[in-house]
Design a protein around this motif. Structure first.
Motif, PDB file in Angstrom:
ATOM      1  N   THR A   1      13.251  -2.950  -0.233  1.00  0.00           N
ATOM      2  CA  THR A   1      12.034  -2.143  -0.320  1.00  0.00           C
ATOM      3  C   THR A   1      10.958  -2.706   0.604  1.00  0.00           C
ATOM      4  OG1 THR A   1      12.530  -1.664  -2.638  1.00  0.00           O
ATOM      5  CG2 THR A   1      10.276  -1.261  -1.910  1.00  0.00           C
ATOM      6  N   ALA A   2      10.258  -1.820   1.312  1.00  0.00           N
ATOM      7  CA  ALA A   2       9.091  -2.235   2.093  1.00  0.00           C
ATOM      8  C   ALA A   2       7.894  -2.294   1.159  1.00  0.00           C
ATOM      9  CB  ALA A   2       8.838  -1.260   3.233  1.00  0.00           C
ATOM     10  N   LEU A   3       7.104  -3.357   1.268  1.00  0.00           N
ATOM     11  CA  LEU A   3       6.001  -3.591   0.328  1.00  0.00           C
ATOM     12  C   LEU A   3       4.686  -3.744   1.074  1.00  0.00           C
ATOM     13  CD1 LEU A   3       4.868  -4.356  -2.513  1.00  0.00           C
ATOM     14  CD2 LEU A   3       5.520  -6.722  -1.997  1.00  0.00           C
ATOM     15  N   ILE A   4       3.671  -3.004   0.623  1.00  0.00           N
ATOM     16  CA  ILE A   4       2.301  -3.225   1.052  1.00  0.00           C
ATOM     17  C   ILE A   4       1.572  -3.879  -0.111  1.00  0.00           C
ATOM     18  CG2 ILE A   4       0.129  -2.181   1.796  1.00  0.00           C
ATOM     19  CD1 ILE A   4       1.702   0.071   3.056  1.00  0.00           C
ATOM     20  N   LEU A   5       1.149  -5.120   0.075  1.00  0.00           N
ATOM     21  CA  LEU A   5       0.482  -5.882  -0.982  1.00  0.00           C
ATOM     22  C   LEU A   5      -1.002  -5.955  -0.661  1.00  0.00           C
ATOM     23  CD1 LEU A   5       0.597  -7.631  -3.519  1.00  0.00           C
ATOM     24  CD2 LEU A   5       1.186  -9.575  -2.070  1.00  0.00           C
ATOM     25  N   ILE A   6      -1.809  -5.286  -1.482  1.00  0.00           N
ATOM     26  CA  ILE A   6      -3.248  -5.184  -1.254  1.00  0.00           C
ATOM     27  C   ILE A   6      -3.966  -6.112  -2.228  1.00  0.00           C
ATOM     28  CG2 ILE A   6      -5.233  -3.622  -1.328  1.00  0.00           C
ATOM     29  CD1 ILE A   6      -3.212  -1.342  -0.752  1.00  0.00           C
ATOM     30  N   THR A   7      -4.829  -6.976  -1.700  1.00  0.00           N
ATOM     31  CA  THR A   7      -5.519  -7.930  -2.557  1.00  0.00           C
ATOM     32  C   THR A   7      -6.720  -8.524  -1.831  1.00  0.00           C
ATOM     33  OG1 THR A   7      -5.237  -9.979  -3.845  1.00  0.00           O
ATOM     34  CG2 THR A   7      -4.026  -9.816  -1.780  1.00  0.00           C
ATOM     35  N   HIS A   8      -7.635  -9.098  -2.598  1.00  0.00           N
ATOM     36  CA  HIS A   8      -8.719  -9.886  -2.009  1.00  0.00           C
ATOM     37  C   HIS A   8      -8.400 -11.366  -2.098  1.00  0.00           C
ATOM     38  CE1 HIS A   8      -9.619  -9.792  -6.329  1.00  0.00           C
ATOM     39  NE2 HIS A   8     -10.102 -11.002  -6.137  1.00  0.00           N
ATOM     40  N   ASP A   9      -7.250 -11.688  -2.684  1.00  0.00           N
ATOM     41  CA  ASP A   9      -6.864 -13.069  -2.950  1.00  0.00           C
ATOM     42  C   ASP A   9      -5.910 -13.561  -1.859  1.00  0.00           C
ATOM     43  OD1 ASP A   9      -5.870 -15.468  -3.934  1.00  0.00           O
ATOM     44  OD2 ASP A   9      -5.864 -14.785  -6.013  1.00  0.00           O
ATOM     45  N   LEU A  10      -6.406 -14.424  -0.971  1.00  0.00           N
ATOM     46  CA  LEU A  10      -5.574 -14.939   0.113  1.00  0.00           C
ATOM     47  C   LEU A  10      -4.412 -15.782  -0.402  1.00  0.00           C
ATOM     48  CD1 LEU A  10      -8.438 -15.868   2.581  1.00  0.00           C
ATOM     49  CD2 LEU A  10      -6.625 -14.214   3.026  1.00  0.00           C
ATOM     50  N   GLY A  11      -4.571 -16.396  -1.558  1.00  0.00           N
ATOM     51  CA  GLY A  11      -3.492 -17.180  -2.118  1.00  0.00           C
ATOM     52  C   GLY A  11      -2.308 -16.333  -2.537  1.00  0.00           C
ATOM     53  N   VAL A  12      -2.563 -15.117  -2.996  1.00  0.00           N
ATOM     54  CA  VAL A  12      -1.495 -14.238  -3.465  1.00  0.00           C
ATOM     55  C   VAL A  12      -0.569 -13.842  -2.321  1.00  0.00           C
ATOM     56  CG1 VAL A  12      -1.033 -11.919  -4.344  1.00  0.00           C
ATOM     57  CG2 VAL A  12      -2.696 -13.366  -5.499  1.00  0.00           C
ATOM     58  N   VAL A  13      -1.138 -13.522  -1.147  1.00  0.00           N
ATOM     59  CA  VAL A  13      -0.300 -13.038  -0.046  1.00  0.00           C
ATOM     60  C   VAL A  13       0.344 -14.173   0.744  1.00  0.00           C
ATOM     61  CG1 VAL A  13      -1.591 -10.905   0.239  1.00  0.00           C
ATOM     62  CG2 VAL A  13      -2.261 -12.915   1.539  1.00  0.00           C
ATOM     63  N   ALA A  14      -0.112 -15.419   0.528  1.00  0.00           N
ATOM     64  CA  ALA A  14       0.338 -16.528   1.372  1.00  0.00           C
ATOM     65  C   ALA A  14       1.857 -16.666   1.410  1.00  0.00           C
ATOM     66  CB  ALA A  14      -0.299 -17.835   0.905  1.00  0.00           C
ATOM     67  N   GLY A  15       2.496 -16.576   0.247  1.00  0.00           N
ATOM     68  CA  GLY A  15       3.937 -16.752   0.200  1.00  0.00           C
ATOM     69  C   GLY A  15       4.714 -15.462   0.071  1.00  0.00           C
ATOM     70  N   MET A  16       4.030 -14.313   0.159  1.00  0.00           N
ATOM     71  CA  MET A  16       4.694 -13.023  -0.021  1.00  0.00           C
ATOM     72  C   MET A  16       4.874 -12.239   1.275  1.00  0.00           C
ATOM     73  SD  MET A  16       5.434 -12.233  -3.286  1.00  0.00           S
ATOM     74  CE  MET A  16       5.358 -10.429  -3.326  1.00  0.00           C
ATOM     75  N   ALA A  17       3.862 -12.258   2.151  1.00  0.00           N
ATOM     76  CA  ALA A  17       3.832 -11.337   3.291  1.00  0.00           C
ATOM     77  C   ALA A  17       4.320 -11.992   4.573  1.00  0.00           C
ATOM     78  CB  ALA A  17       2.419 -10.801   3.482  1.00  0.00           C
ATOM     79  N   GLN A  18       4.989 -11.183   5.417  1.00  0.00           N
ATOM     80  CA  GLN A  18       5.335 -11.640   6.764  1.00  0.00           C
ATOM     81  C   GLN A  18       4.158 -11.447   7.726  1.00  0.00           C
ATOM     82  OE1 GLN A  18       8.055  -9.305   5.346  1.00  0.00           O
ATOM     83  NE2 GLN A  18       8.471 -11.254   4.333  1.00  0.00           N
ATOM     84  N   ARG A  19       3.416 -10.369   7.529  1.00  0.00           N
ATOM     85  CA  ARG A  19       2.248 -10.095   8.362  1.00  0.00           C
ATOM     86  C   ARG A  19       1.070  -9.741   7.471  1.00  0.00           C
ATOM     87  NH1 ARG A  19       2.293  -5.585  11.503  1.00  0.00           N
ATOM     88  NH2 ARG A  19       3.940  -4.632  10.274  1.00  0.00           N
ATOM     89  N   ILE A  20      -0.141  -9.931   8.013  1.00  0.00           N
ATOM     90  CA  ILE A  20      -1.357  -9.668   7.242  1.00  0.00           C
ATOM     91  C   ILE A  20      -2.344  -8.896   8.100  1.00  0.00           C
ATOM     92  CG2 ILE A  20      -3.341 -10.706   6.062  1.00  0.00           C
ATOM     93  CD1 ILE A  20      -1.598 -13.053   5.306  1.00  0.00           C
ATOM     94  N   ASN A  21      -2.926  -7.857   7.522  1.00  0.00           N
ATOM     95  CA  ASN A  21      -4.071  -7.153   8.099  1.00  0.00           C
ATOM     96  C   ASN A  21      -5.324  -7.593   7.343  1.00  0.00           C
ATOM     97  OD1 ASN A  21      -2.541  -5.662   9.910  1.00  0.00           O
ATOM     98  ND2 ASN A  21      -2.398  -3.868   8.575  1.00  0.00           N
ATOM     99  N   VAL A  22      -6.336  -8.037   8.060  1.00  0.00           N
ATOM    100  CA  VAL A  22      -7.617  -8.384   7.455  1.00  0.00           C
ATOM    101  C   VAL A  22      -8.566  -7.224   7.687  1.00  0.00           C
ATOM    102  CG1 VAL A  22      -9.537 -10.024   7.408  1.00  0.00           C
ATOM    103  CG2 VAL A  22      -7.220 -10.829   7.918  1.00  0.00           C
TER     104      VAL A  22
END
Length: 347
Positions: free
Chosen positions: A214-235
């Motif tokens: 599954t392709a996942l878009i993870l939306i959050t204000h918490d930089l710690g949450v995406v640190a180990g989840m995402a390959q790329r990040i949009n700020v």
């Protein structure tokens, strides 16, 4: 504004998406021409302060913006070759819950309080997979077991208020995964959960991505949450994507002053410094015309040009491939997060 064509190999291509609220003299420009691609099986993080346009852009993709208050003024959202913005409401209903699904911020307001969990799970299975009642119930039990609901068969008849916050979020994930969607959008899925439950919810989504593709878009204000989840990040800031990079590159060498400010707000206990370093000032009023960079009034690197002209999102100087920044005077790329700290943030 991007003028590039959608990537034919991408599962999802968003191009020049603009969303406004209101009409007449007061129009809020919530999303201002954002563009990005998402590959099958990829996890993309979208981060930024509250009000920066993260959730609004995801609701625009799902075609769930409140009407008539919200309006998609321009752009395209291409999912497997078809523009979702051109589809009728009936066509979108056939796609939502099947090819694409969303986990919302607050499961208590997203789940129907007057229907048992069983009905809320079986409805999507009967609608999209054409399962008969008994088959849908059996699949509902499997889904609840998959997301870690104890005594799943006995909980089917329970109502949302009989579950804890973490369990309600698990039910939301079960509903979202019911039809094995190709695209899953998780909008602040761990808000208001304690750290232990947060880690469990993130692991559930990580499993969905790795085992189901599954392709996942993870939306959050918490930089710690995406640190180990995402390959790329949009700020995102003020409805714009101001920086885009791989996770390692963004955490290791941030270029936009706003990204630098976000990372400086993370306590650095490795240096014996635990205080937060806030970003001064307030986000701009998006109902007013903004000339130049919307971050200029809060920026430590501001130039006169920044107040006169909006910088394009382009390759950052001396940066890795695909590290894009919208800034006339980007930071030098100082490492603000020590090596290995990204995995610690995610644990």
């Amino acid at each position: 504004m991007s003028r590039t064509a959608p990537d034919p190999e991408a599962l999802l291509s968003v191009r020049d998406l603009e969303v406004t609220f209101g009409s007449g003299d007061r129009v809020v420009h919530a999303v201002n021409g954002i563009s990005y691609d998402l590959a099958p099986g990829e996890t993309l993080g979208i981060v930024g302060e509250s009000g920066c346009g993260k959730s609004v852009s995801s609701l625009a993709i799902m075609r769930l913006l409140p009407k008539p208050a919200a309006r998609v003024r321009s752009g395209s959202v291409i999912l497997e070759g078809q523009d979702l913005l051109d589809l009728s409401d009936e066509e979108m209903r056939r796609i939502r819950g099947d090819q694409m699904a969303m986990i919302f911020q607050d499961p208590m307001t997203s789940l129907n309080p007057v229907l048992p969990i069983e009905r809320q799970l079986t409805e999507v299975l009967e609608t999209h997979r054409k399962l008969k009642r008994s088959g849908a119930v059996d699949r509902a039990v499997e889904l609840l077991e998959l997301v870690g609901i104890p005594a799943a068969k006995n909980r089917l008849r329970d109502y949302p208020h009989q579950f804890s916050g973490g369990m309600r979020q698990r039910v939301m994930i079960a509903i979202a995964l019911a039809c094995d969607p190709q695209l899953l959008i998780a909008d602040e899925p761990t808000t208001a959960l304690d750290v232990t439950i947060q880690a469990q919810i993130l692991e559930l989504m990580r499993t969905a991505v790795t085992e189901r593709g599954t392709a996942l878009i993870l939306i959050t204000h918490d930089l710690g949450v995406v640190a180990g989840m995402a390959q790329r990040i949009n700020v995102m800031y003020a409805g714009h994507i101001v920086e885009r990079a791989t996770t390692d590159e963004l955490y290791g060498r941030p270029r936009h002053p706003y990204t630098v400010g976000l990372l400086r707000s993370i306590p650095r206990l490795d240096e014996g410094r635990g205080e937060l370093v806030p970003i001064q000032g307030q986000p701009p009023d998006l109902s007013r015309q903004i000339i130049g960079c919307p971050f200029a009034d809060r920026c430590f690197n501001v130039l006169d040009r920044c107040r006169e002209e909006m910088p394009p999102l382009e390759q950052a100087p001396s940066a890795a491939d695909e590290h894009l920044v919208a800034c006339w005077n980007p930071a030098e790329g100082e490492r603000l997060v020590p090596s290995g700290f990204e995995s610690e943030l995610a644990s």
